[in-house]
Design an enzyme around this catalytic site. Structure first.
Site, PDB file in Angstrom:
ATOM      1  N   GLY A 113       0.749  -1.387  -0.062  1.00 29.80           N
ATOM      2  CA  GLY A 113      -0.061  -0.046   0.159  1.00 29.80           C
ATOM      3  C   GLY A 113       0.770   1.225  -0.167  1.00 29.80           C
ATOM      4  N   ALA A 114       1.753   1.277   0.779  1.00 27.28           N
ATOM      5  CA  ALA A 114       2.639   2.359   1.051  1.00 27.28           C
ATOM      6  C   ALA A 114       3.868   2.031   1.887  1.00 27.28           C
ATOM      7  CB  ALA A 114       1.808   3.516   1.744  1.00 27.28           C
ATOM      8  N   GLU A 131       7.001   3.831   4.747  1.00 28.95           N
ATOM      9  CA  GLU A 131       6.962   5.013   5.624  1.00 28.95           C
ATOM     10  C   GLU A 131       8.458   5.455   5.829  1.00 28.95           C
ATOM     11  OE1 GLU A 131       6.565   1.591   6.602  1.00 28.95           O
ATOM     12  OE2 GLU A 131       7.813   1.233   8.247  1.00 28.95           O
ATOM     13  N   HIS A 138      -1.471   5.860   8.725  1.00 29.32           N
ATOM     14  CA  HIS A 138      -0.275   4.646   9.190  1.00 29.32           C
ATOM     15  C   HIS A 138       1.043   5.027   8.748  1.00 29.32           C
ATOM     16  CE1 HIS A 138       0.402   0.296   9.695  1.00 29.32           C
ATOM     17  NE2 HIS A 138       1.464   0.698   8.834  1.00 29.32           N
ATOM     18  N   GLU A 139       1.264   5.467   7.807  1.00 31.75           N
ATOM     19  CA  GLU A 139       2.642   5.794   7.281  1.00 31.75           C
ATOM     20  C   GLU A 139       3.035   6.857   8.214  1.00 31.75           C
ATOM     21  OE1 GLU A 139       3.771   3.286   5.589  1.00 31.75           O
ATOM     22  OE2 GLU A 139       1.835   2.801   5.041  1.00 31.75           O
ATOM     23  N   HIS A 185       4.158   5.988  11.720  1.00 35.57           N
ATOM     24  CA  HIS A 185       5.439   5.214  11.644  1.00 35.57           C
ATOM     25  C   HIS A 185       6.575   6.147  12.004  1.00 35.57           C
ATOM     26  CE1 HIS A 185       4.734   0.873  10.933  1.00 35.57           C
ATOM     27  NE2 HIS A 185       4.319   1.268   9.653  1.00 35.57           N
TER      28      HIS A 185
HETATM   29  N1  B3K Z   1       6.229  -0.955   6.164  1.00 42.48           N
HETATM   30  C1  B3K Z   1       5.727  -1.033   5.025  1.00 42.48           C
HETATM   31  C2  B3K Z   1       5.626  -2.612   4.393  1.00 42.48           C
HETATM   32  C3  B3K Z   1       6.820  -2.878   3.356  1.00 42.48           C
HETATM   33  C4  B3K Z   1       6.618  -4.237   3.016  1.00 42.48           C
HETATM   34  C5  B3K Z   1       7.658  -4.651   2.351  1.00 42.48           C
HETATM   35  N2  B3K Z   1       7.739  -6.034   1.773  1.00 42.48           N
HETATM   36  C6  B3K Z   1       4.145  -0.576   4.965  1.00 42.48           C
HETATM   37  C7  B3K Z   1       3.547  -0.463   6.073  1.00 42.48           C
HETATM   38  O1  B3K Z   1       3.251  -1.246   6.905  1.00 42.48           O
HETATM   39  O2  B3K Z   1       3.483   0.787   6.437  1.00 42.48           O
HETATM   40 ZN    ZN Z   2       3.324  -0.213   8.562  1.00 42.02          ZN
END
Ligand code: B3K
Ligand code: ZN
Length: 880
Positions: A267-268, A270, A303-304, A307
């Site tokens: 999805g995205a 961070e 969410h991002e 993080h």
């Molecule tokens: N931290 C990323 C996920 C990355 C996955 C890589 N295979 C998205 C998230 O959970 O915010």
């Molecule tokens: Zn995440």
């Protein structure tokens, strides 16, 4: 079958790094035919490493090594060992500078990991282990360094050059090239590194933080998407304010950037100060995005952003700790969404996802604890267990501690571990230290896989006015784990009298001012609770708000469920009672297809449609029948066709009997005002679309006219798509095809809308036959290299069009295996996700299960199978 099985990595083998990197200087020369990456690492020995390592070992993946220098001296090939996946430099001093030059080919990178190209721009995805395909580096999250990044590229093709932190220098070079240098003052693991180069437009906004700092907010998109950024920018500002107010967390850099890219595995991401988003998770306008998309975008932007503290400032020591950042951050974004919209609806959505899909994962061959003990490929562990169950675990701590102590705990955690790479255990310890609570037993939630079952028995003793509740918990065996210990869980309870009043829950006969809701704490395999002064047999309202991620077993009568549907003060449990009643009735029909349908369900739905209920957002949710996927999950040996027939029969029965109520509901909720995103406005559109969908299920002519009119007159995508979906799922074949053609013609320039067009067809029993799905894959807009297109056609077919995917001739399974094999060469991460539906073969009767297994074996035979797909297929065929 492959002979060299990939290596398994174990948590128990964790060792601190032998060398640390304090600073990284990167210089990227970007060209059409490849990229040259110059890296200078300031390396020193880690004083905490036991013993003295002779050699520096750096991770690498598919790199072409051009040069190595140590403290400025070129090393000959004899002075280092380029093993492909490792660069080993023996005999290094205690402190030194290492220069490495590598050549990579982003334009040929279809894995979408490391540096790659999407719609002509360069972008990166480094989590979890993508940085090693950019340059040699200790690619592990406990090595945190300060990054300085200079990007050089052709100025007209790539006017925008971005990386983490602040831009500190820029200028022109020869041959029409230019450069920008970025400096990130915060030490970070390399998985948070990001780079973007492209011809993008910038949409700006500002945010003033709680301490009065002015932050420059920027979203970068391709010019055609310039009008689709407002919602993400608004969501970002709301997230920044919320994190200050609820967690006391302020943003720390002067710029916050988001970039939208069309080809993205997740999805995205961070990345520090430079979030990279899948276009479908950031771009929105009312005419192109549905309400669901708007809500999703708000949640993912949040969410991002969250993080930045839970993940970036405090990061993971190793990838076994992934839920440290993901579980906590999902909990944070869920609370944010609850505060922005309807809290009950958000809880219902999260519990639905958990009960439908995470419980299935926990009962399948890939079951793993929130903190796994081993993996072959870490990309396979970005799972619902890590994210959603992980969030439930944090939520339970919140419930056990209460909001004030939880906030004390999170303050302590952020304060104590700022700038560190830590473990889930450190998180729980901070919560313990701040609250004085003992969470030793609670830690089992991180270690034991499987969904606990809480079986509830009750008895009422009129003579002493005592109500006794016995709660027994057990946790099923999962691969590699048996004989589990009971876990510590909060079980929220209410008791209702015959009038629906909540009763005081007196644990002793003389307790005064007893509360009407209690969080019972279960720690043993069996607990007995006695409630006193109960004048009549109450109806229990169990696990209110879904206070723990468990299955509850209790012999509800249908009358009790009817009572809870209208009478419980807990909105979540009203919805849950409705679901349980519907499940019970559908299950009866699966067993006895000719049985009469219990009219109590009709009464319940008629009441919901009567427009007397103040919470219409809840009504909109309560009207949704349990999905086929959920019914499959609940069944020990599901017969998908029988489930589909029974559910369809109930739908037809309800729609036929409630035709006039549905038409009234449709008209009542028709709204021609400006598009609004309030929970009430969303509920109105949802109710209207549900009414339409139900009426088209029974092929109602008047509803067909309404749907066509709604489609033509729609002023937003929720209405337009809702009408199209209802028609596509009806038997009005001519209208269906007309609308599908019209929709594509109208929206073919917009990839996000075309993805919805694909999904509606692939999910449809009427329109999404295997032949149609194959035809969609030859459509000019389909591209096997684009994960969104793969998900919207193949993923939706195998994950949502269940009676078709499980067709008795097994063609659905063979089709999926074929696609997985093709994709494995292009993008192993996506292939490994796509193969999942086949891995549950043991759950199905041999008639289907054997064909699923054969399809998996076909995948296993593929030459050069990736580690990603190998792990999933191997674990689901173990012992075969
Ligand atoms: N931290 C990323 C996920 C990355 C996955 C890589 N295979 C998205 C998230 O959970 O915010
Ligand atoms: Zn995440």
């Amino acid at each position: 079958m492959r002979t060299n099985q990939p290596r398994t990595v174990y948590l128990s083998e964790y060792r601190v790094p032998a060398f640390l990197v304090d600073h990284v200087d990167l210089r990227f020369e970007l060209f059409e035919e490849g990229a040259r990456v110059h890296s200078t690492l300031a390396v020193r020995r880690n004083p905490e490493f036991p013993g003295r390592a002779d050699a520096l070992e750096l991770d690498g993946d598919r790199l072409h090594l051009e040069a190595v220098r140590l403290d400025g001296e070129s090393l000959t090939a004899a002075a280092y060992d380029d093993q492909g996946d490792k660069l080993v430099v023996p005999g290094v001093p205690d402190r030194f500078a290492l220069d490495v030059v590598t050549w990579i080919e982003p334009q040929n990178n279809t894995r979408l990991e490391g540096l790659y190209k999407s719609s002509g721009m360069f972008c990166t995805q480094c989590e979890a282990e993508g940085f090693r395909s950019i340059t040699f580096f200790p690619d592990r999250p406990d090595v945190m360094a300060r990054f300085r990044t200079r990007i050089e590229a052709d100025k007209s093709a790539y006017p925008i050059l971005l990386s983490n932190g602040n831009d500190v220098d820029r200028g022109d070079l020869d041959n029409g090239r230019h450069y920008v240098t970025w400096e990130d003052p915060f030490p970070k693991p390399c998985y948070l590194f990001a780079l973007v180069a492209g011809d993008l437009v910038e949409k700006n906004d500002r945010f003033t933080t709680c301490s009065g700092r002015d932050i420059d907010l920027r979203i970068y998109v391709e010019p055609r998407n310039a009008s689709k950024c407002d919602h993400a920018l608004d969501s970002l500002k709301r997230s920044m304010r919320w994190d200050e107010e609820v967690y006391g967390r302020e943003y720390d850099l002067d710029i916050f950037m988001i970039v939208a890219v069309d080809d993205f595995n997740m999805g995205a991401m961070e990345n520090k100060g430079l979030n990279i988003f899948n276009s479908s998770c950031v771009l929105a306008s009312p005419d192109t995005a549905t309400d669901l998309a708007f809500q999703r975008i708000e949640a993912i932007v949040a969410h991002e952003y969250f993080h930045n503290w839970s993940g970036n400032r405090v990061t993971c020591r190793d990838w076994f700790q992934l839920s440290l950042k993901e579980g906590f951050t999902v909990f944070r974004d869920a609370e944010f969404s609850a505060d922005m919209g309807s809290a009950t609806v958000k809880r219902i959505e999260d519990a639905t996802l958990l009960r439908t899909s995470q419980f299935a994962e926990d009962a399948g061959p890939m079951a793993h604890p929130v903190r796994p003990a081993s993996y072959m490929e870490i990309s396979n562990f970005y799972t619902l267990t890590i994210y959603e169950k992980g969030a439930e675990v944090v939520r339970m701590i919140h419930t056990l501690l209460g909001p004030e102590l939880f906030r004390k705990g999170s303050d302590l955690y952020f304060d104590r571990h700022d700038g560190q790479a830590v473990t889930t255990d450190d998180f729980v310890t901070a919560m313990e230290d701040a609250s004085g609570r003992d969470l030793r037993q609670f830690r089992l939630w991180y270690e034991q896989a499987g969904t606990p079952v809480v079986t509830v028995r009750d008895e009422y003793e009129a003579s002493t006015q005592t109500y006794r509740l016995t709660l027994a918990q057990s946790i099923p065996d999962t691969p590699g784990q048996s004989g589990k210990q009971p876990q510590h869980l909060p079980f929220t309870l209410g008791l209702l009298d015959a009038l629906g009043e909540s009763l005081p829950l007196r644990l002793s006969a003389d307790e005064s001012d007893a509360p009407t809701e209690r969080v019972l704490e279960l720690t043993e395999s069996e607990h007995r609770f006695e409630f006193h002064g109960i004048a009549e047999r109450p109806v229990p309202s169990l696990l209110r708000g879904f206070s723990a991620p468990v299955r509850v077993v209790y012999p509800w009568t249908r009358d009790q469920l009817m009572f809870l549907i209208s009478g419980d003060s807990d909105g979540f449990n009203r919805w849950d009672a409705g679901q349980r009643l519907a499940v019970d009735i559908i299950q009866e029909l699966i067993e006895k297809p000719e049985a009469d349908i219990d009219s109590r369900l009709l009464t319940a739905y008629r009441n919901l449609l009567a427009d007397t209920e103040p919470d219409q957002a809840l009504v909109a949710k309560m009207l949704q029948l349990p999905s086929e996927a959920y019914l499959i999950e609940l069944s020990a040996q599901p017969d998908v066709q029988a489930i589909h027939r029974a559910r369809t029969r109930v739908l037809e029965y309800l729609a036929t009997a409630l035709r006039s109520e549905l038409l009234n509901c449709y008209r009542r909720n028709t709204d021609n005002g400006p598009y609004q995103l309030s929970p009430q406005a969303i509920a109105r559109r949802s109710l209207r679309n549900t009414a339409l969908a139900w009426l088209l299920h029974i092929n109602d002519h008047e509803a067909c006219e309404l749907a066509l009119a709604q489609y033509r007159e729609a002023s937003n995508m929720t209405d337009g798509l809702g009408a199209m979906k209802a028609l596509v799922n009806s038997e009005f074949a001519e209208e269906r095809e007309q609308v599908l053609v019209d929709f594509y013609q109208r929206w073919q320039q917009d990839p996000q809308v075309v993805e919805q067009w694909f999904s509606v067809q692939a999910a449809s029993v009427q329109a999404g036959s295997l032949e149609r799905v194959r035809a969609l894959m030859t459509h000019p807009a389909f591209d096997l290299r684009n994960p969104n297109k793969v998900r919207s056609v193949i993923g939706v077919y195998a994950g949502q069009n269940l009676s078709e995917f499980h067709r008795p001739d097994g063609a659905g399974y063979r089709f999926l295996a074929e696609q997985v094999c093709q994709l494995d060469d292009l993008n192993p991460q996506i292939a490994a996700r796509l193969v999942m539906p086949l891995t549950r073969w043991r759950k199905f009767a041999a008639s289907h299960g054997q064909a699923m297994k054969q399809a998996l074996e076909q995948v296993r035979e593929k030459t050069g199978l990736s580690r990603d797909v190998y792990e999933v297929v191997h674990k689901s065929l173990v012992g075969e």
